[in-house]
Scaffold this motif. Structure first.
Motif, PDB file in Angstrom:
ATOM      1  N   UNK A 235       0.832  -1.202   0.000  1.00 23.66           N
ATOM      2  CA  UNK A 235       0.000   0.000   0.000  1.00 23.66           C
ATOM      3  C   UNK A 235       0.870   1.257   0.000  1.00 23.66           C
ATOM      4  N   UNK A 236       1.929   1.230   0.793  1.00 21.99           N
ATOM      5  CA  UNK A 236       2.844   2.366   0.851  1.00 21.99           C
ATOM      6  C   UNK A 236       3.568   2.541  -0.480  1.00 21.99           C
ATOM      7  N   UNK A 237       3.988   1.422  -1.085  1.00 20.48           N
ATOM      8  CA  UNK A 237       4.671   1.488  -2.382  1.00 20.48           C
ATOM      9  C   UNK A 237       3.779   2.112  -3.445  1.00 20.48           C
ATOM     10  N   UNK A 238       2.501   1.768  -3.418  1.00 17.94           N
ATOM     11  CA  UNK A 238       1.584   2.347  -4.402  1.00 17.94           C
ATOM     12  C   UNK A 238       1.456   3.857  -4.224  1.00 17.94           C
ATOM     13  N   UNK A 239       1.421   4.308  -2.979  1.00 19.09           N
ATOM     14  CA  UNK A 239       1.380   5.755  -2.728  1.00 19.09           C
ATOM     15  C   UNK A 239       2.648   6.416  -3.262  1.00 19.09           C
ATOM     16  N   UNK A 240       3.785   5.759  -3.050  1.00 19.21           N
ATOM     17  CA  UNK A 240       5.052   6.311  -3.539  1.00 19.21           C
ATOM     18  C   UNK A 240       5.089   6.317  -5.066  1.00 19.21           C
ATOM     19  N   UNK A 241       4.575   5.242  -5.684  1.00 21.08           N
ATOM     20  CA  UNK A 241       4.505   5.195  -7.150  1.00 21.08           C
ATOM     21  C   UNK A 241       3.701   6.381  -7.689  1.00 21.08           C
ATOM     22  N   UNK A 242       2.593   6.676  -7.020  1.00 24.79           N
ATOM     23  CA  UNK A 242       1.751   7.795  -7.468  1.00 24.79           C
ATOM     24  C   UNK A 242       2.511   9.116  -7.402  1.00 24.79           C
ATOM     25  N   UNK A 243       3.305   9.296  -6.343  1.00 25.47           N
ATOM     26  CA  UNK A 243       4.081  10.535  -6.224  1.00 25.47           C
ATOM     27  C   UNK A 243       5.171  10.599  -7.289  1.00 25.47           C
ATOM     28  N   UNK A 244       5.798   9.468  -7.572  1.00 21.23           N
ATOM     29  CA  UNK A 244       6.849   9.437  -8.598  1.00 21.23           C
ATOM     30  C   UNK A 244       6.269   9.816  -9.954  1.00 21.23           C
ATOM     31  N   UNK A 245       5.178   9.165 -10.342  1.00 24.96           N
ATOM     32  CA  UNK A 245       4.579   9.424 -11.654  1.00 24.96           C
ATOM     33  C   UNK A 245       4.045  10.849 -11.730  1.00 24.96           C
ATOM     34  N   UNK A 246       3.436  11.327 -10.656  1.00 29.10           N
ATOM     35  CA  UNK A 246       2.925  12.704 -10.650  1.00 29.10           C
ATOM     36  C   UNK A 246       4.070  13.696 -10.860  1.00 29.10           C
ATOM     37  N   UNK A 247       5.216  13.440 -10.220  1.00 26.69           N
ATOM     38  CA  UNK A 247       6.362  14.344 -10.369  1.00 26.69           C
ATOM     39  C   UNK A 247       6.901  14.320 -11.786  1.00 26.69           C
ATOM     40  N   UNK A 248       6.916  13.128 -12.390  1.00 26.10           N
ATOM     41  CA  UNK A 248       7.384  13.015 -13.775  1.00 26.10           C
ATOM     42  C   UNK A 248       6.435  13.755 -14.709  1.00 26.10           C
ATOM     43  N   UNK A 249       5.144  13.525 -14.549  1.00 25.17           N
ATOM     44  CA  UNK A 249       4.158  14.165 -15.427  1.00 25.17           C
ATOM     45  C   UNK A 249       4.100  15.677 -15.209  1.00 25.17           C
ATOM     46  N   UNK A 250       4.428  16.125 -14.004  1.00 23.27           N
ATOM     47  CA  UNK A 250       4.447  17.564 -13.714  1.00 23.27           C
ATOM     48  C   UNK A 250       5.733  18.226 -14.205  1.00 23.27           C
ATOM     49  N   UNK A 251       6.693  17.398 -14.663  1.00 22.36           N
ATOM     50  CA  UNK A 251       7.956  17.960 -15.135  1.00 22.36           C
ATOM     51  C   UNK A 251       8.829  18.508 -14.028  1.00 22.36           C
ATOM     52  N   UNK A 252       8.882  17.784 -12.876  1.00 24.93           N
ATOM     53  CA  UNK A 252       9.655  18.239 -11.719  1.00 24.93           C
ATOM     54  C   UNK A 252      10.770  17.225 -11.442  1.00 24.93           C
ATOM     55  N   UNK A 253      11.941  17.389 -12.059  1.00 25.62           N
ATOM     56  CA  UNK A 253      13.017  16.402 -11.903  1.00 25.62           C
ATOM     57  C   UNK A 253      13.470  16.178 -10.466  1.00 25.62           C
ATOM     58  N   UNK A 254      13.611  17.257  -9.683  1.00 24.74           N
ATOM     59  CA  UNK A 254      14.088  17.109  -8.307  1.00 24.74           C
ATOM     60  C   UNK A 254      13.102  16.304  -7.469  1.00 24.74           C
ATOM     61  N   UNK A 255      11.815  16.582  -7.618  1.00 24.85           N
ATOM     62  CA  UNK A 255      10.797  15.854  -6.861  1.00 24.85           C
ATOM     63  C   UNK A 255      10.730  14.395  -7.299  1.00 24.85           C
ATOM     64  N   UNK A 256      10.879  14.151  -8.594  1.00 23.45           N
ATOM     65  CA  UNK A 256      10.847  12.779  -9.104  1.00 23.45           C
ATOM     66  C   UNK A 256      12.012  11.978  -8.548  1.00 23.45           C
ATOM     67  N   UNK A 257      13.191  12.576  -8.537  1.00 28.61           N
ATOM     68  CA  UNK A 257      14.367  11.895  -8.004  1.00 28.61           C
ATOM     69  C   UNK A 257      14.199  11.587  -6.514  1.00 28.61           C
ATOM     70  N   UNK A 258      13.715  12.576  -5.762  1.00 29.67           N
ATOM     71  CA  UNK A 258      13.532  12.393  -4.321  1.00 29.67           C
ATOM     72  C   UNK A 258      12.484  11.325  -4.030  1.00 29.67           C
TER      73      UNK A 258
END
Length: 232
Positions: free
Chosen positions: A191-214
């Motif tokens: 469940x936690x991994x899925x939440x993290x996946x959502x944040x990763x993809x959202x950061x990529x789609x938002x065009x935020x490299x620093x947030x995606x990396x973090x």
């Protein structure tokens, strides 16, 4: 063993509280700091030492109980006890140094891929593909989870536009999956991994490299905690 307990049962980081709690408990069990038949510290005391909520601690203990490492006893002398016979480690697993090497390579490759993907101007089909792989991963049952998880991570690599990076991540993922196949699937972690996946993809789609990396780094740290806890 009191000093060893103090060293192991120290505050965990907030980002992966469940996974790091499991790691600390497993280290205490596998190192014999809390030996077979011995009782873990009381719940309130342990939660305070680890700096986690009692809900998180109970989830971690429940996961270890379901997988045969601890058992709960009721009554005046009750509590959570390490089982006399513990599940064995699968023969032929890599040495600690090999596990560390695999995790280091994975972190370098995949955090870089997330950062690179977020820095590109993605087309409509690439954006749909990421959302589709995310949905598949979030809805996967236990039997399909690792395969769908791998597909999501490879999809992130593919949108970097680098075939060489995608190939390197695929090879790295094979190494890590061999390790993951030897530890239990823990539902709170999924469940936690899925939440993290959502944040990763959202950061990529938002065009935020620093947030995606973090976000990717935090996600990979959680997996690393479980692998260290169960296998080293």
């Amino acid at each position: 063993m009191e000093h060893a307990q103090e060293a192991l049962f120290r505050p965990v980081r907030a980002g992966n509280a469940f996974e790091e709690t499991v790691e600390r408990l497993m280290q205490a069990i596998r190192l014999g700091v809390v030996g077979p038949g011995e009782r873990l510290p009381a719940e309130r005391e342990l939660a305070t030492k680890l700096g986690v909520s009692r809900v998180t601690l109970r989830e971690a203990i429940r996961s270890l109980q379901e997988n045969g490492f601890v058992e709960s006893r009721r009554g005046r002398y009750g509590g959570t006890f390490v089982r006399m016979e513990l599940p064995g480690v699968v023969p032929g697993l890599a040495e600690t140094g090999d596990i560390r090497d695999a995790l280091t390579l994975r972190k370098v490759l995949e955090t870089g891929a997330a950062e690179c993907a977020a820095g590109r101007s993605l087309g409509p089909s690439e954006r749909r593909g990421l959302r589709s792989r995310l949905a598949e991963s979030c809805s996967a049952d236990l039997g399909e989870y690792r395969r769908k998880d791998s597909r999501l991570h490879l999809a992130i690599a593919e949108v970097t536009g680098s075939a060489s990076l995608t190939a390197a991540i695929a090879e790295s993922r094979m190494r890590v999956n061999e390790l993951l196949d030897n530890i239990p699937l823990l539902e709170p972690n999924l469940a936690h991994s899925n939440e993290q996946h959502e944040r990763i993809i959202a950061s990529i789609l938002d065009g935020d490299p620093a947030a995606a990396r973090q976000a990717m780094a935090e996600h990979l740290d959680g997996t690393a905690s479980l692998l260290r806890g169960f296998l080293t």
